[in-house]
Design a protein around this motif. Structure first.
Motif, PDB file in Angstrom:
ATOM      1  N   GLN A  47       1.730 -16.029 -67.024  1.00  0.00           N
ATOM      2  CA  GLN A  47       1.114 -16.968 -67.952  1.00  0.00           C
ATOM      3  C   GLN A  47       0.258 -17.970 -67.197  1.00  0.00           C
ATOM      4  O   GLN A  47      -0.663 -18.549 -67.765  1.00  0.00           O
ATOM      5  N   THR A  48       0.599 -18.163 -65.942  1.00  0.00           N
ATOM      6  CA  THR A  48      -0.192 -19.067 -65.107  1.00  0.00           C
ATOM      7  C   THR A  48      -0.627 -18.337 -63.846  1.00  0.00           C
ATOM      8  O   THR A  48      -0.071 -17.298 -63.481  1.00  0.00           O
ATOM      9  N   LEU A  49      -1.604 -18.908 -63.168  1.00  0.00           N
ATOM     10  CA  LEU A  49      -2.056 -18.324 -61.915  1.00  0.00           C
ATOM     11  C   LEU A  49      -0.932 -18.354 -60.868  1.00  0.00           C
ATOM     12  O   LEU A  49      -0.786 -17.428 -60.063  1.00  0.00           O
ATOM     13  N   GLU A  50      -0.125 -19.422 -60.914  1.00  0.00           N
ATOM     14  CA  GLU A  50       0.996 -19.509 -59.983  1.00  0.00           C
ATOM     15  C   GLU A  50       1.924 -18.301 -60.143  1.00  0.00           C
ATOM     16  O   GLU A  50       2.355 -17.699 -59.162  1.00  0.00           O
ATOM     17  N   GLU A  51       2.213 -17.973 -61.378  1.00  0.00           N
ATOM     18  CA  GLU A  51       3.089 -16.824 -61.627  1.00  0.00           C
ATOM     19  C   GLU A  51       2.478 -15.529 -61.115  1.00  0.00           C
ATOM     20  O   GLU A  51       3.169 -14.671 -60.561  1.00  0.00           O
ATOM     21  N   ALA A  52       1.182 -15.391 -61.336  1.00  0.00           N
ATOM     22  CA  ALA A  52       0.515 -14.169 -60.868  1.00  0.00           C
ATOM     23  C   ALA A  52       0.544 -14.097 -59.338  1.00  0.00           C
ATOM     24  O   ALA A  52       0.766 -13.031 -58.752  1.00  0.00           O
ATOM     25  N   PHE A  53       0.321 -15.235 -58.683  1.00  0.00           N
ATOM     26  CA  PHE A  53       0.406 -15.276 -57.204  1.00  0.00           C
ATOM     27  C   PHE A  53       1.831 -14.902 -56.752  1.00  0.00           C
ATOM     28  O   PHE A  53       2.010 -14.104 -55.832  1.00  0.00           O
ATOM     29  N   GLU A  54       2.801 -15.493 -57.398  1.00  0.00           N
ATOM     30  CA  GLU A  54       4.193 -15.189 -57.031  1.00  0.00           C
ATOM     31  C   GLU A  54       4.496 -13.707 -57.232  1.00  0.00           C
ATOM     32  O   GLU A  54       5.148 -13.068 -56.401  1.00  0.00           O
ATOM     33  N   GLY A  55       3.998 -13.173 -58.333  1.00  0.00           N
ATOM     34  CA  GLY A  55       4.236 -11.748 -58.614  1.00  0.00           C
ATOM     35  C   GLY A  55       3.618 -10.840 -57.556  1.00  0.00           C
ATOM     36  O   GLY A  55       4.220  -9.845 -57.146  1.00  0.00           O
ATOM     37  N   ALA A  56       2.410 -11.191 -57.117  1.00  0.00           N
ATOM     38  CA  ALA A  56       1.764 -10.386 -56.076  1.00  0.00           C
ATOM     39  C   ALA A  56       2.580 -10.420 -54.793  1.00  0.00           C
ATOM     40  O   ALA A  56       2.749  -9.405 -54.109  1.00  0.00           O
ATOM     41  N   ALA A  57       3.101 -11.597 -54.479  1.00  0.00           N
ATOM     42  CA  ALA A  57       3.900 -11.738 -53.249  1.00  0.00           C
ATOM     43  C   ALA A  57       5.200 -10.949 -53.351  1.00  0.00           C
ATOM     44  O   ALA A  57       5.587 -10.234 -52.421  1.00  0.00           O
ATOM     45  N   ILE A  58       5.867 -11.089 -54.479  1.00  0.00           N
ATOM     46  CA  ILE A  58       7.127 -10.357 -54.659  1.00  0.00           C
ATOM     47  C   ILE A  58       6.859  -8.849 -54.675  1.00  0.00           C
ATOM     48  O   ILE A  58       7.618  -8.045 -54.127  1.00  0.00           O
ATOM     49  N   GLY A  59       5.744  -8.471 -55.307  1.00  0.00           N
ATOM     50  CA  GLY A  59       5.354  -7.061 -55.301  1.00  0.00           C
ATOM     51  C   GLY A  59       5.144  -6.547 -53.885  1.00  0.00           C
ATOM     52  O   GLY A  59       5.520  -5.422 -53.561  1.00  0.00           O
ATOM     53  N   MET A  60       4.554  -7.385 -53.043  1.00  0.00           N
ATOM     54  CA  MET A  60       4.336  -6.988 -51.651  1.00  0.00           C
ATOM     55  C   MET A  60       5.671  -6.796 -50.927  1.00  0.00           C
ATOM     56  O   MET A  60       5.887  -5.784 -50.249  1.00  0.00           O
ATOM     57  N   PHE A  61       6.570  -7.735 -51.085  1.00  0.00           N
ATOM     58  CA  PHE A  61       7.881  -7.602 -50.422  1.00  0.00           C
ATOM     59  C   PHE A  61       8.648  -6.384 -50.948  1.00  0.00           C
ATOM     60  O   PHE A  61       9.243  -5.631 -50.186  1.00  0.00           O
ATOM     61  N   ASN A  62       8.602  -6.203 -52.261  1.00  0.00           N
ATOM     62  CA  ASN A  62       9.342  -5.095 -52.855  1.00  0.00           C
ATOM     63  C   ASN A  62       8.821  -3.738 -52.404  1.00  0.00           C
ATOM     64  O   ASN A  62       9.551  -2.753 -52.371  1.00  0.00           O
ATOM     65  N   TYR A  63       7.540  -3.699 -52.036  1.00  0.00           N
ATOM     66  CA  TYR A  63       6.969  -2.445 -51.552  1.00  0.00           C
ATOM     67  C   TYR A  63       7.510  -2.129 -50.159  1.00  0.00           C
ATOM     68  O   TYR A  63       7.697  -0.979 -49.790  1.00  0.00           O
ATOM     69  N   MET A  64       7.769  -3.159 -49.385  1.00  0.00           N
ATOM     70  CA  MET A  64       8.265  -2.970 -48.013  1.00  0.00           C
ATOM     71  C   MET A  64       9.768  -2.736 -47.978  1.00  0.00           C
ATOM     72  O   MET A  64      10.264  -1.922 -47.206  1.00  0.00           O
ATOM     73  N   VAL A  65      10.470  -3.490 -48.808  1.00  0.00           N
ATOM     74  CA  VAL A  65      11.933  -3.366 -48.879  1.00  0.00           C
ATOM     75  C   VAL A  65      12.336  -3.560 -50.347  1.00  0.00           C
ATOM     76  O   VAL A  65      12.161  -4.647 -50.886  1.00  0.00           O
ATOM     77  N   PRO A  66      12.853  -2.529 -50.981  1.00  0.00           N
ATOM     78  CA  PRO A  66      13.225  -2.673 -52.402  1.00  0.00           C
ATOM     79  C   PRO A  66      14.143  -3.878 -52.593  1.00  0.00           C
ATOM     80  O   PRO A  66      15.201  -3.980 -51.963  1.00  0.00           O
ATOM     81  N   LEU A  67      13.713  -4.792 -53.446  1.00  0.00           N
ATOM     82  CA  LEU A  67      14.384  -6.088 -53.514  1.00  0.00           C
ATOM     83  C   LEU A  67      15.725  -6.064 -54.235  1.00  0.00           C
ATOM     84  O   LEU A  67      16.489  -7.031 -54.145  1.00  0.00           O
TER      85      LEU A  67
ATOM     86  N   GLU B  32       2.945  -4.493 -60.638  1.00  0.00           N
ATOM     87  CA  GLU B  32       3.024  -3.038 -60.626  1.00  0.00           C
ATOM     88  C   GLU B  32       2.127  -2.541 -59.492  1.00  0.00           C
ATOM     89  O   GLU B  32       1.309  -3.289 -58.963  1.00  0.00           O
ATOM     90  N   TYR B  33       2.288  -1.284 -59.146  1.00  0.00           N
ATOM     91  CA  TYR B  33       1.474  -0.700 -58.087  1.00  0.00           C
ATOM     92  C   TYR B  33       0.536   0.332 -58.698  1.00  0.00           C
ATOM     93  O   TYR B  33       0.932   1.118 -59.553  1.00  0.00           O
ATOM     94  N   LYS B  34      -0.701   0.281 -58.248  1.00  0.00           N
ATOM     95  CA  LYS B  34      -1.663   1.275 -58.694  1.00  0.00           C
ATOM     96  C   LYS B  34      -1.750   2.355 -57.626  1.00  0.00           C
ATOM     97  O   LYS B  34      -1.494   2.089 -56.451  1.00  0.00           O
ATOM     98  N   ASP B  35      -2.133   3.555 -58.064  1.00  0.00           N
ATOM     99  CA  ASP B  35      -2.221   4.692 -57.143  1.00  0.00           C
ATOM    100  C   ASP B  35      -2.864   4.297 -55.827  1.00  0.00           C
ATOM    101  O   ASP B  35      -3.911   3.661 -55.800  1.00  0.00           O
ATOM    102  N   HIS B  36      -2.231   4.700 -54.773  1.00  0.00           N
ATOM    103  CA  HIS B  36      -2.844   4.383 -53.490  1.00  0.00           C
ATOM    104  C   HIS B  36      -3.807   5.499 -53.089  1.00  0.00           C
ATOM    105  O   HIS B  36      -3.710   6.620 -53.539  1.00  0.00           O
ATOM    106  N   THR B  37      -4.743   5.120 -52.270  1.00  0.00           N
ATOM    107  CA  THR B  37      -5.660   6.100 -51.706  1.00  0.00           C
ATOM    108  C   THR B  37      -5.289   6.271 -50.245  1.00  0.00           C
ATOM    109  O   THR B  37      -4.862   5.335 -49.588  1.00  0.00           O
ATOM    110  N   ALA B  38      -5.452   7.461 -49.764  1.00  0.00           N
ATOM    111  CA  ALA B  38      -5.080   7.715 -48.384  1.00  0.00           C
ATOM    112  C   ALA B  38      -5.948   8.823 -47.829  1.00  0.00           C
ATOM    113  O   ALA B  38      -6.489   9.644 -48.565  1.00  0.00           O
TER     114      ALA B  38
END
Lengths: 169, 169
Positions: A47-67, B32-38
């Motif tokens: 709903q806010t840009l802050e939330e979207a930023f937080e989501g991107a960060a959490i998404g990044m961590f979750n991609y590296m290590v399932p949270l 969410e994650y979008k299809d990656h390219t590789a």
């Protein structure tokens, strides 16, 4: 770069289709694969840009290590502060700082709260909560190698905000 | 594109570091994650350009299906003929044709012999030997989706020849 071709076929000789029909040809070894490059796009919203930023960060961590497998260790919370010169570089700096701290201190954020998002000085202060990465405990996802500006999108409107950011993996 | 944020945290509220210290924060789901390219670079070499071309092709097949598990079915050998307008497009057409035949007829080459490499008409004729892909028999590698011209290199000298070609995966 030119490796020896121990298993080199006599390619200079035209080989008839009728030769060696019953034998299995030796497998070649005159090729190799170089590191592949790959990226993934993280899309986040809120709903806010802050939330979207937080989501991107959490998404990044979750991609590296399932949270799901990461817990919050209350003794380890971390304060981050990053500055930049516009919205795009702020998103880049924000994710880059979280990634850098993970790479150097192994601190995994399960939760991130932006405490201040200053559009005059383009500065974010946020609190990350989680625990240190432990190989024996945490499932391994895919390493995020770098944040990129490639096709970065940051949208903010009355319906909310969303972000698209591509990271190298 | 904007998904509902069922697990939305109260990010608009600055959360004190002392709140909820003992509880595990809910996991976010605003990303969410979008299809990656590789892509992967295949490097091949040989004493002749023909050998390097063959190596690149075998390298491509081996990436999709490890060739140790592929045998030659003598009843299935296949003749390929491709034409192009210069060396780079000939390499592209050569690999593209092998990939196309694999995609449509499931024919896996365990061995490839170039029978004619004509630099006037930029035409290659080659014989591929192998068998049809069988899901129950063959290990699956990574699908090669397309050949690319990206950073393509074809070197030929007195010490031999080598090729670098990037394929999308």
């Amino acid at each position: 770069m030119r490796a020896p071709t121990a298993d080199k076929p006599a390619a200079a000789t035209v080989q008839s289709a009728n030769e060696n029909l019953s034998s299995q040809p030796d497998l070649r070894d005159n090729y190799e694969y170089k590191d592949h490059t790959a990226d993934i796009q993280i899309h986040s919203w809120g709903q806010t840009l802050e939330e979207a930023f937080e989501g991107a960060a959490i998404g990044m961590f979750n991609y590296m290590v399932p949270l799901e497998g990461v817990t919050v260790d209350d003794s380890l919370e971390k304060l981050y502060e990053v500055s930049a010169h516009d919205m795009e570089s702020l998103l880049f700096a924000f994710l880059d700082e979280l990634l850098f701290v993970f790479s150097t201190e192994y601190f995994l954020c399960r939760d991130i709260r932006i405490q201040s998002f200053d559009r005059d000085s383009w500065t974010i202060k946020c609190l990350g909560r989680g625990e240190n990465y432990d190989r024996s405990k945490h499932e391994q996802g895919t390493e995020v190698k770098a944040i990129t500006y490639s096709a970065m999108q940051i949208h903010e409107g009355k319906d909310g905000a969303e972000i698209f950011v591509i990271v190298d993996i």
